[in-house]
Design a protein around this motif. Structure first.
Motif, PDB file in Angstrom:
ATOM      1  N   LYS A  80      -2.176  -1.102  -3.757  1.00 23.23           N
ATOM      2  CA  LYS A  80      -3.199  -0.069  -3.579  1.00 23.23           C
ATOM      3  C   LYS A  80      -2.524   1.286  -3.367  1.00 23.23           C
ATOM      4  N   ILE A  81      -3.126   2.318  -3.956  1.00 17.80           N
ATOM      5  CA  ILE A  81      -2.561   3.671  -3.895  1.00 17.80           C
ATOM      6  C   ILE A  81      -3.629   4.626  -3.381  1.00 17.80           C
ATOM      7  N   LEU A  82      -3.241   5.390  -2.362  1.00 22.16           N
ATOM      8  CA  LEU A  82      -4.092   6.422  -1.777  1.00 22.16           C
ATOM      9  C   LEU A  82      -3.530   7.783  -2.142  1.00 22.16           C
ATOM     10  N   GLY A  83      -4.370   8.660  -2.682  1.00 21.10           N
ATOM     11  CA  GLY A  83      -3.943  10.012  -3.014  1.00 21.10           C
ATOM     12  C   GLY A  83      -4.478  11.018  -2.007  1.00 21.10           C
ATOM     13  N   SER A  84      -3.616  11.956  -1.560  1.00 19.43           N
ATOM     14  CA  SER A  84      -4.024  12.964  -0.585  1.00 19.43           C
ATOM     15  C   SER A  84      -3.505  14.338  -1.005  1.00 19.43           C
ATOM     16  N   PRO A  85      -4.373  15.354  -1.055  1.00 22.34           N
ATOM     17  CA  PRO A  85      -3.903  16.713  -1.350  1.00 22.34           C
ATOM     18  C   PRO A  85      -3.485  17.442  -0.078  1.00 22.34           C
ATOM     19  N   TYR A 112       0.865  -1.187   0.000  1.00 17.71           N
ATOM     20  CA  TYR A 112       0.000   0.000   0.000  1.00 17.71           C
ATOM     21  C   TYR A 112       0.899   1.233   0.000  1.00 17.71           C
ATOM     22  N   LEU A 113       0.527   2.237  -0.806  1.00 19.62           N
ATOM     23  CA  LEU A 113       1.279   3.485  -0.889  1.00 19.62           C
ATOM     24  C   LEU A 113       0.332   4.671  -0.781  1.00 19.62           C
ATOM     25  N   ARG A 114       0.853   5.724  -0.215  1.00 16.62           N
ATOM     26  CA  ARG A 114       0.150   7.004  -0.222  1.00 16.62           C
ATOM     27  C   ARG A 114       0.973   7.995  -1.022  1.00 16.62           C
TER      28      ARG A 114
END
Length: 469
Positions: free
Chosen positions: A170-175, A114-116
């Protein structure tokens, strides 16, 4: 006739021998060990442990796979822009070798799953940018100037190399912020999102997800705003619960639905000291319909806040999206029991589907980071000095879970012991994984009990063991 009988006898012996080997294998427990004195660093112990029928008065961790809890999506790190930049500065061959170690569970790989990533820059980039930066007083409501900018040079290429190793990561994107022209203070640091730009900002997310998909990179989930109650980072943006709820129900959720986007919407993405923030949004059925779950950090508050949100809305997921873990440079030891207890054990025992640490890589001076609000103490899980790689405490903390607790695993019941915090899982292929930390000041000998069998093990003070059977 004798020859035929002999053949049958040999076959029968082979079958019995195979059954015997299988029984032995099922009774065998592999131990992967990290000790506080660094004599063992996530190393498989040469002699496996064996389950037997003995019982004694030692402290016991009972593992019960009949009691199940949440599914697990994975364990990993934030791939910040700075991390990707350092990776891309490596020569191709050593970078490929390092990425294989990080993202493959085979061989010496730790199997990060898992990556952010940041949507635009985070405070661990060498400069601030969004995907639609404009000169002062200009606006771009139709996002005609949207572009990935510096991320095309490092984040996107690194993600493609990672996906070649693990296409299912899985990839999580955060601004960290909206473009400045959308904000009340027209600045990357602080300020809030102007309501008149809710729709434009929702389309900003849509363009990001669709643009990454066009690059072959699927974004599994996004958080609406990193640390929405913190306006001190560079970049940052404050978004109170009522604002985030309004943005989700009025703009972001409908925009995703209209575009056919299935990327999950995760709210909050901040500390465990304010569970009332996600609960306020989840209490609104108009916003709740679009929300998959809540993200938490642990720089303040207690990890049990995650369970408080779960107890109120058990149909919504929980994610642990960030925590910095650093080595104590004045101490030759590796204080790994503490982060394993607080994060790997603590977050998953409080219903989290993942654990993400901050961040993947930094250089020997903890750079790159932004000026006047970046993080000068944010050590990477690995330190990169050109092609030279050093592995730090966050690396080993995640490795104890990521290599074995593969996506799709289920948390199962294990008894809680104060000085032996632990958590157990069953993997998709039926293996049992037990992660134990000795948080006490002395060596601990204990039993692991499973289906009326037990095995004895000893962990030195501050050590962590992952047991696999």
């Amino acid at each position: 006739m004798l020859l035929k009988s002999t053949r049958y006898l040999l076959i029968a012996c082979l079958v019995l021998f195979t059954i015997s080997l299988d029984a032995q294998r099922k009774g065998s427990v592999s131990l992967w060990l990290t000790t506080a004195d660094r004599t063992s660093l996530f190393a498989q112990q040469a002699t496996p442990l064996r389950f037997g029928s003995q019982k004694n008065s030692l402290p016991a961790i009972e593992v019960d796979d009949k009691q199940t809890f949440q599914a697990i999506d994975g364990f990993g790190f934030a791939l910040t822009g700075g991390s990707a930049q350092l990776l891309m500065r490596m020569d191709k061959a050593p970078r490929a070798e390092l990425l294989q170690e990080l993202f493959s569970p085979a061989g010496n790989g730790i199997g990060v799953s898992y990556l952010r990533v940041s949507i635009g820059s985070s405070d661990m980039n060498d400069h601030v940018f969004t995907y639609d930066d404009l000169p002062p007083s200009e606006t771009d409501s139709k996002l005609s100037k949207f572009n990935f900018g510096p991320d095309r040079e490092d984040v996107i290429p690194v993600l493609k190399e990672i996906l070649a190793i693990n296409p299912r990561i899985k990839i999580l994107g955060s601004p960290w912020t909206a473009p400045s022209w959308m904000k009340t203070n027209e600045d990357p640091k602080g300020g809030s999102l102007k309501p008149e730009y809710y729709d434009a900002y929702a389309q900003y997310f849509v363009k990001y997800i669709e643009g990454m998909q066009a690059e072959g990179i699927r974004i599994d989930a996004i958080t609406v705003q990193n640390e929405p109650l913190n306006g001190k980072n560079t970049p940052s943006m404050v978004m109170q619960a009522r604002e985030e709820g309004a943005f989700i129900k009025q703009a972001l959720g409908p925009a995703f639905r209209k575009a056919g986007i299935t990327t999950k919407i995760v709210l909050y993405d901040h500390n465990c000291d304010a569970p009332e923030y996600p609960l306020e949004i989840l209490n609104d059925p108009e916003a709740r319909q679009y929300v998959d779950g809540t993200g938490f950090h642990l720089y303040a508050g207690d990890i049990s806040a995650m369970s408080k949100v779960h107890d109120a809305y058990s149909d919504k997921n929980l994610y642990f999206t960030e925590q910095m873990v650093i080595d104590h440079k004045d101490d030759a030891g590796l204080r790994i029991a503490s982060p394993v207890q607080r994060l790997i054990v603590g977050a998953t025992r409080n219903w989290s589907r993942n654990v993400l640490l901050w961040n993947l890589a930094a250089d020997p001076e903890n750079k790159p980071h932004t000026d006047n609000g970046g993080c000068p103490i944010c050590e990477g899980a690995i330190t990169l000095d050109g092609n030279k790689v050093s592995r730090n405490i966050a690396y080993y903390t995640v490795a104890h879970a990521s290599k074995f607790v593969r996506p799709g695993s289920i948390r199962i019941q294990s008894s809680a012991l104060d000085e032996l915090p632990n958590v157990a899982f069953e993997t998709p292929d039926g293996k049992k994984i037990l992660i134990v930390a000795n948080s006490g000041n002395s060596s601990q000998t204990f039993q692991i009990r499973y289906r009326n069998k037990s095995v004895e093990s000893t962990l030195s003070s501050g050590a962590v063991g992952t047991y696999v059977w």
